[in-house]
Design a protein around this motif. Structure first.
Motif, PDB file in Angstrom:
ATOM      1  N   PRO A 160      16.713  92.096  79.115  1.00  0.00           N
ATOM      2  CA  PRO A 160      17.050  92.093  80.541  1.00  0.00           C
ATOM      3  C   PRO A 160      18.278  92.943  80.887  1.00  0.00           C
ATOM      4  O   PRO A 160      18.467  93.312  82.037  1.00  0.00           O
TER       5      PRO A 160
ATOM      6  N   SER B  76       8.223  92.859  80.180  1.00  0.00           N
ATOM      7  CA  SER B  76       9.424  92.417  80.887  1.00  0.00           C
ATOM      8  C   SER B  76      10.190  93.612  81.428  1.00  0.00           C
ATOM      9  O   SER B  76       9.911  94.756  81.095  1.00  0.00           O
TER      10      SER B  76
ATOM     11  N   SER C 221      16.148  93.595  83.880  1.00  0.00           N
ATOM     12  CA  SER C 221      16.498  92.983  85.158  1.00  0.00           C
ATOM     13  C   SER C 221      17.910  93.302  85.622  1.00  0.00           C
ATOM     14  O   SER C 221      18.110  93.692  86.778  1.00  0.00           O
TER      15      SER C 221
ATOM     16  N   LEU D 128      15.734  86.506  86.042  1.00  0.00           N
ATOM     17  CA  LEU D 128      15.835  85.890  84.723  1.00  0.00           C
ATOM     18  C   LEU D 128      14.722  84.881  84.483  1.00  0.00           C
ATOM     19  O   LEU D 128      14.222  84.762  83.359  1.00  0.00           O
TER      20      LEU D 128
ATOM     21  N   ASP E 104      11.778  86.982  83.582  1.00  0.00           N
ATOM     22  CA  ASP E 104      11.895  87.465  82.208  1.00  0.00           C
ATOM     23  C   ASP E 104      11.549  86.369  81.201  1.00  0.00           C
ATOM     24  O   ASP E 104      10.820  86.610  80.235  1.00  0.00           O
TER      25      ASP E 104
END
Length: 173
Positions: free
Chosen positions: A91, A125, A128, A152, A155
């Motif tokens: 992320p 994913s 982020s 999150l 993810d």
């Protein structure tokens, strides 16, 4: 053959359409390039900050310590302990996640459960924090609490579903 000619044909089609519509192509291109360069310069401090954070976390061992602490919890979701550091790094940094995924595949093998889960995680994913920081930096947004939480959660869902799909499609591992 057709695949290698697709991009040049697409560019030619856009140019011909612009000529048909009476658009002066080169000045329009220059305005777009100038706008893109301005955006890139505005995003540079955010990019430098994010890369600095990623390198500091990796170099300090903080990612590995956090991964060791979270391994039992993530194991309940079916995520192998070899992939816990990936769940923390992906992320934040796509490049860091890709490097860590490569390490997992070299250490465990690409056909191992951990290698397959890592590969699916990398593809399912988003980076982020990077995406949120770039967009919010460009748009001047300051209140990001809900966006970060939602990203999150997405993810974590992607990571858990990645492990579940590998178990579903490769049950004898």
């Amino acid at each position: 053959m057709l695949q290698s000619a697709f991009i040049p044909m697409l560019l030619a089609a856009v140019g011909l359409y612009a000529l048909y519509k009476g658009v002066d192509v080169f000045p329009t291109f220059l305005r777009g390039a100038k706008s893109g360069l301005k955006t890139a310069v505005e995003l540079l401090p955010t990019m430098v900050g994010m890369l600095t954070v990623v390198y500091m976390l990796r170099a300090s061992g903080a990612i590995d310590l956090a991964a060791a602490a979270l391994a039992p919890l993530l194991n309940l979701l079916g995520i192998p302990k070899e992939c816990t550091a990936l769940t923390l790094l992906k992320p934040i940094s796509g490049g860091g996640g890709l490097a860590l995924g490569s390490e997992i595949m070299q250490r465990c093998g690409p056909d191992s459960y951990a290698g397959r889960v890592a590969a699916v995680m990398l593809g399912s994913s988003e980076t982020s924090f990077y995406t949120i920081s770039v967009y919010s930096g460009h748009l001047g947004l300051n209140r990001l609490r809900y966006a970060v939480f939602a990203a999150l959660c997405a993810d974590l869902t992607a990571f858990a579903v990645s492990a579940a799909m590998v178990r579903l499609y490769f049950p004898y591992m």
